[in-house]
Design a protein around this motif. Sequence first.
Motif, PDB file in Angstrom:
ATOM      1  N   SER A  19       0.806  -1.216   0.000  1.00  0.00           N
ATOM      2  CA  SER A  19       0.000   0.000   0.000  1.00  0.00           C
ATOM      3  C   SER A  19       0.841   1.268   0.000  1.00  0.00           C
ATOM      4  O   SER A  19       0.327   2.352  -0.184  1.00  0.00           O
ATOM      5  CB  SER A  19      -0.903  -0.004   1.225  1.00  0.00           C
ATOM      6  OG  SER A  19      -0.120  -0.106   2.381  1.00  0.00           O
ATOM      7  N   LYS A  61       0.778   2.949   7.590  1.00  0.00           N
ATOM      8  CA  LYS A  61       0.437   2.198   6.373  1.00  0.00           C
ATOM      9  C   LYS A  61      -0.945   2.617   5.852  1.00  0.00           C
ATOM     10  O   LYS A  61      -1.743   3.188   6.596  1.00  0.00           O
ATOM     11  CB  LYS A  61       0.372   0.696   6.683  1.00  0.00           C
ATOM     12  CG  LYS A  61       1.657   0.111   7.224  1.00  0.00           C
ATOM     13  CD  LYS A  61       1.627  -1.404   7.205  1.00  0.00           C
ATOM     14  CE  LYS A  61       0.847  -1.992   8.357  1.00  0.00           C
ATOM     15  NZ  LYS A  61       0.941  -3.473   8.417  1.00  0.00           N
ATOM     16  N   ASP A  63      -2.916   0.190   4.967  1.00  0.00           N
ATOM     17  CA  ASP A  63      -3.711  -1.016   5.241  1.00  0.00           C
ATOM     18  C   ASP A  63      -4.808  -0.725   6.254  1.00  0.00           C
ATOM     19  O   ASP A  63      -4.594   0.005   7.224  1.00  0.00           O
ATOM     20  CB  ASP A  63      -2.821  -2.125   5.811  1.00  0.00           C
ATOM     21  CG  ASP A  63      -1.723  -2.543   4.842  1.00  0.00           C
ATOM     22  OD1 ASP A  63      -1.722  -2.030   3.707  1.00  0.00           O
ATOM     23  OD2 ASP A  63      -0.879  -3.360   5.236  1.00  0.00           O
ATOM     24  N   THR A  65      -7.980  -2.770   8.529  1.00  0.00           N
ATOM     25  CA  THR A  65      -8.638  -4.028   8.897  1.00  0.00           C
ATOM     26  C   THR A  65      -9.818  -3.684   9.793  1.00  0.00           C
ATOM     27  O   THR A  65      -9.859  -2.622  10.416  1.00  0.00           O
ATOM     28  CB  THR A  65      -7.700  -4.965   9.696  1.00  0.00           C
ATOM     29  OG1 THR A  65      -7.302  -4.296  10.887  1.00  0.00           O
ATOM     30  CG2 THR A  65      -6.477  -5.374   8.901  1.00  0.00           C
ATOM     31  N   LYS A  72     -10.054  -7.086   5.395  1.00  0.00           N
ATOM     32  CA  LYS A  72      -8.796  -6.401   5.113  1.00  0.00           C
ATOM     33  C   LYS A  72      -8.951  -5.556   3.859  1.00  0.00           C
ATOM     34  O   LYS A  72      -9.646  -5.958   2.924  1.00  0.00           O
ATOM     35  CB  LYS A  72      -7.678  -7.421   4.865  1.00  0.00           C
ATOM     36  CG  LYS A  72      -7.263  -8.211   6.089  1.00  0.00           C
ATOM     37  CD  LYS A  72      -5.981  -8.994   5.788  1.00  0.00           C
ATOM     38  CE  LYS A  72      -5.387  -9.631   7.020  1.00  0.00           C
ATOM     39  NZ  LYS A  72      -6.055 -10.837   7.459  1.00  0.00           N
ATOM     40  N   VAL A  74      -7.233  -1.721   1.635  1.00  0.00           N
ATOM     41  CA  VAL A  74      -6.272  -0.628   1.551  1.00  0.00           C
ATOM     42  C   VAL A  74      -7.062   0.654   1.336  1.00  0.00           C
ATOM     43  O   VAL A  74      -7.967   0.689   0.500  1.00  0.00           O
ATOM     44  CB  VAL A  74      -5.293  -0.865   0.377  1.00  0.00           C
ATOM     45  CG1 VAL A  74      -4.487   0.385   0.087  1.00  0.00           C
ATOM     46  CG2 VAL A  74      -4.356  -2.028   0.685  1.00  0.00           C
TER      47      VAL A  74
END
Length: 286
Positions: A19, A61, A63, A65, A72, A74
Amino acid sequence: MRRGAVAIPLPLCYTPPASAGPRFGGERDSVQMARRRQLYEGKAKVLFEGPEPGTLVQYFKDDATSGNGTKKGVITGKGVLNNRISEYLMTRLTEMGVPTHFIRRLNMREQLIREVEIIPLELVVRNVAAGSLSTRLGLKEGTRLPRSIIEYYYKNDQLQDPMVSEEHITCFGWASTQDLDDMVALALRINDFLSGLFLGVGIVLVDFKIEFGRLYENDEMRIVLADEISPDNCRLWDVNTGEKMDKDRFRRDLGKVEEGYQEVARRLGILPEAGARDMKGPEAMQ
Ligand code: UDP
């Protein structure tokens, strides 16, 4: 459902997360990261050894979640925006006397922080019913609470961060009564200050999660605010329309996820459009 950092072995060089793309300076930042030793990787951040003892570098990041890692994804640019938003909020909090681990932002995705001993608790401060409180107690989302409340969750991924009481916390030694008093006093000050700050830019601070750490300096220990404060761990609703500008857009598949984070940064006057020179103060809302 809840989240926490996961300890991993220590590779000597770091491969940037997928990412960490070139948008918002990802490439330049990854060159700097490669020189540092990685200590931990959590779901949204990575911690590296800092340039001097007692410091760490916190990398944000893209990312995302939710559902304790079951979902999950991005969110493009999230790391850059959360780095800025958390920098901005921690700096304002420091100015009004709340001690934090934040030292300074290093680049688009990294900030220099003080190394602290993380207390394994998440404190959730709530002003308006939403999320798990609404589900647990059958309260309609959006109901203003008679007063702000604080909940404690034990940071443990395997147990899915269960809610705990003061009795559990002191009985199992996660924090002392004094630590708890300090954390509650800080959490309430943080809530008062951030509620006002966000309201000034047309945003209701519905709830948020914070973490604290113990900072050891000259044989003394003090509790400081750690982790981050960003739309990843706050619920932020537009004061007029109630539109969500936080991670619930991702959790609940509401669409326009990036736009939500950008709007928060824009209203705070810190949206990085053409780099750091673009930063200005918050935009007052009528
Ligand atoms: N929160 C968080 N990390 C978690 C769980 C919650 O940062 O692992 C934040 C969340 O963004 C919200 C507040 O804590 O601002 C309260 O979340 P809640 O207990 O309602 O849980 P959720 O509905 O998010 O599962």
